[in-house]
Motif scaffolding. Structure first.
Motif, PDB file in Angstrom:
ATOM      1  N   TRP A   1       0.815  -1.221   0.000  1.00 55.72           N
ATOM      2  CA  TRP A   1       0.000   0.000   0.000  1.00 55.72           C
ATOM      3  C   TRP A   1       0.849   1.272   0.000  1.00 55.72           C
ATOM      4  O   TRP A   1       0.633   2.186  -0.785  1.00 55.72           O
ATOM      5  N   TYR A   2       1.823   1.344   0.903  1.00 54.68           N
ATOM      6  CA  TYR A   2       2.627   2.578   1.008  1.00 54.68           C
ATOM      7  C   TYR A   2       3.813   2.597   0.060  1.00 54.68           C
ATOM      8  O   TYR A   2       4.556   3.565   0.026  1.00 54.68           O
ATOM      9  N   GLY A   3       4.050   1.483  -0.673  1.00 53.81           N
ATOM     10  CA  GLY A   3       5.250   1.409  -1.513  1.00 53.81           C
ATOM     11  C   GLY A   3       6.444   0.982  -0.680  1.00 53.81           C
ATOM     12  O   GLY A   3       6.323   0.713   0.527  1.00 53.81           O
ATOM     13  N   GLY A   4       7.604   0.907  -1.294  1.00 53.07           N
ATOM     14  CA  GLY A   4       8.817   0.473  -0.598  1.00 53.07           C
ATOM     15  C   GLY A   4       8.704  -0.990  -0.202  1.00 53.07           C
ATOM     16  O   GLY A   4       7.864  -1.729  -0.721  1.00 53.07           O
ATOM     17  N   ARG A   5       9.543  -1.418   0.755  1.00 49.42           N
ATOM     18  CA  ARG A   5       9.396  -2.778   1.273  1.00 49.42           C
ATOM     19  C   ARG A   5       8.275  -2.734   2.300  1.00 49.42           C
ATOM     20  O   ARG A   5       8.439  -2.204   3.372  1.00 49.42           O
ATOM     21  N   GLY A   6       7.154  -3.300   1.923  1.00 47.97           N
ATOM     22  CA  GLY A   6       5.975  -3.165   2.767  1.00 47.97           C
ATOM     23  C   GLY A   6       5.915  -4.215   3.861  1.00 47.97           C
ATOM     24  O   GLY A   6       6.632  -5.215   3.838  1.00 47.97           O
ATOM     25  N   GLY A   7       5.063  -3.971   4.820  1.00 42.53           N
ATOM     26  CA  GLY A   7       4.806  -4.939   5.880  1.00 42.53           C
ATOM     27  C   GLY A   7       3.571  -4.519   6.639  1.00 42.53           C
ATOM     28  O   GLY A   7       2.966  -3.478   6.349  1.00 42.53           O
TER      29      GLY A   7
END
Ligand code: ADP
Length: 516
Positions: free
Chosen positions: A373-379
């Motif tokens: 959802w937020y982009g980058g490496r998500g978690g």
């Protein structure tokens, strides 16, 4: 080499050599890459829970051999089935440096088609069991969690949930085979009688019931798990109900709950907000470049695109067609005259093409996409307190939690799952691990959420490995009487404290002292 506490590099190396002797060097994983693989990739800080190695036995005798060696070298083991417990720790141990006991190679499946039960080994994934039932044309359905990548056994042991009337997975357990921390094998319930035909049929056996003692606990390694499966129904009939306003939450719960309690609705309907769809199907930057809270315009655009309400709930009835249809009529009747935004019918009758969703027990993994959802490496981490099934309390819970999301600058992602006598407010706190500024906020946010729940007498039903001590500490009746009981059982069953130290806040004696 990273080691568990109180263990020297030489001692760990000697233990790994002994493990290799027992299960073959090819099944011992101890390179840096292996350690990273068995970490928790959704965790805010992966380094806090890195294991020192992983072992992948194939048989129960190999599991016993590993346990004996672990006792000899005092090496902590962290059992996993498939290790896909995302949001709660994945395959990673609570205690850094523990050795992961990866049971995913143990994949036997034994179905009793007449009685609708299965006995699985821990490595059996939802996809494996689904394929097996299809291949053998067995008219039995699974209940699968939203992310069905994991295992049937591991998910039930962690009290995972699904969408059908069999969705309370730990409640479907019927009989276990367990390797105790000292290496003996026990079978629970009717399995305690040699050769009993009732192991998967009658839960209690004779005397105290132990199946639930091995759920969310560190008292044993489950090597076989019996589970009841749902006979394929003639029909699945229902509807998705959409609601326009945040304030609709309260009356909707008060409308559905009586039908849930009296058993007309047999699955646990989950009332969730608009981000549930948006986070799976899209990423935030497709909607806005603004890093601040999502404005009403964005929320409206999302709702328009997916044709959903502020809240949505999917309700399904299972069974003979005429009974399912009559049940849906009763449900619609209960909503008569109330401000429902839309009702979207859902209908599957035996002979139709497969319905294809978790509502008919079909495993899926696409919901995992919400980590992007937020982009980058998500978690994400899960936050899921349990509250009484009352609309006004749910509304209060929503308002307080929503405000905390705003304060900490995280997008609201929540649902209320309706059990027979409770609500579970399931939240997925989504984040971007490549955004250090955001990651700094996550821990404080989580503490604030747990503190808020505790202040109202609500506890989480399950939590991430980072927060097991915190959540255990909120169960504080009698100055932590339950924790002391758990510790006493732990010490009796696991005198060397080798099994999953810290799981659910239960630490073996030695480590309790050092933690003080
Ligand atoms: P899944 O792959 O099904 O999502 P995991 O293997 O990640 O499930 O297990 C979930 C949790 O349940 C783990 O953290 C572990 O503590 C516990 N667990 C899993 N399998 C076993 C087992 N066979 N015996 C004891 N505990 C287990």
């Amino acid at each position: 080499m990273m080691t568990p506490p109180e263990i020297s590099t030489a001692q760990l190396a000697a233990a790994l050599k002994a493990f290799a002797g027992a299960i073959g060097a090819a099944n011992v994983f101890s390179t840096d890459e292996d350690r990273t693989d068995y970490g928790d990739h959704f965790a805010a800080d992966e380094s806090r829970h890195l294991p020192s190695a992983a072992l992948a036995p194939k048989t129960v005798q190999e599991v016993q051999a590993i346990v004996r060696i672990a006792n000899q070298y005092k090496v902590p083991l962290w059992p996993i089935s498939r290790g896909k417990n995302f949001g709660y720790g994945g395959s990673a141990p609570v205690l850094k440096g523990s050795v992961v006991l990866d049971l995913s190679r143990m994949k036997a499946i034994e179905v009793d088609p007449d009685n609708g039960t299965v006995l699985v080994e821990p490595g059996v994934g939802f996809f494996d069991l689904h394929d097996y039932l299809q291949r053998h044309k067995l008219p039995l359905w699974l209940s699968v969690p939203g992310n069905s990548w994991g295992s049937v056994a591991g998910n039930a042991l962690d009290r995972g949930v699904g969408y059908t009337p069999y969705g309370d997975h730990s409640a479907q357990i019927c009989g276990l085979e367990v390797v105790l921390p000292t290496g003996e094998i026990v079978r629970t319930g009717m399995g305690a009688m040699q050769g009993s035909p009732n192991w998967q049929l009658y839960r209690n056996g004779f005397g105290p019931g132990w199946d639930q003692m091995f759920c969310q606990s560190n008292f044993g390694i489950v090597t076989k798990l019996g589970l009841w499966l749902m006979p394929e129904p003639e029909a699945v009939i229902g509807a998705d109900f959409e609601f326009d306003k945040p304030e609709d939450l309260g009356w909707v719960i008060d409308t559905i709950m009586p039908l849930r309690r009296e058993g007309l609705i047999r699955q646990s309907p989950s009332l969730g907000n608009w981000l549930r769809s948006a986070a799976v199907m899209t990423t935030r930057d497709q909607w806005t470049q603004d890093k601040g809270p999502l404005g009403e315009d964005v929320v409206n655009a999302i709702r328009k695109r997916f044709n959903i309400g502020w809240w949505s709930v999917q309700i399904r009835f299972y069974g003979p067609l005429e009974i399912a249809e009559a049940s849906l009529d009763r449900l619609k009747h209960a909503f008569n005259g109330k401000p429902v935004l839309a009702i979207k019918p859902a209908r599957w009758v035996k002979g139709d093409p497969p319905e294809g969703s978790p509502f008919s027990g079909v495993p899926v993994s696409f919901p995992l996409a919400n980590a992007n959802w937020y982009g980058g490496r998500g978690g994400h981490i899960g936050y899921s307190p349990v509250l009484p099934p009352k609309g006004d309390l749910a509304m209060d819970q929503f308002k307080r939690t929503y405000e905390l999301y705003r304060q900490y600058g995280i997008d609201y992602h929540a649902s209320f799952a309706m059990g027979e006598r409770s609500l579970t407010n399931v939240n997925q706190v989504l984040f971007d691990k490549d955004n250090p500024e955001m990651m700094k906020r996550v821990d404080g946010f989580f503490h604030a959420l747990v503190g808020d729940a505790r202040a109202h007498g609500y506890g989480e039903y399950r939590t991430h490995i980072d927060y097991m001590d915190l959540v255990a500490s909120t169960y504080d009746f009698g100055d932590g009487a339950l924790r002391r009981l758990n510790e006493r059982v732990k010490d009796a069953l696991d005198p060397n404290g080798i099994l999953a130290p810290g799981k659910s806040g239960i630490w073996p004696g030695r480590q309790r002292e050092t933690k003080k």
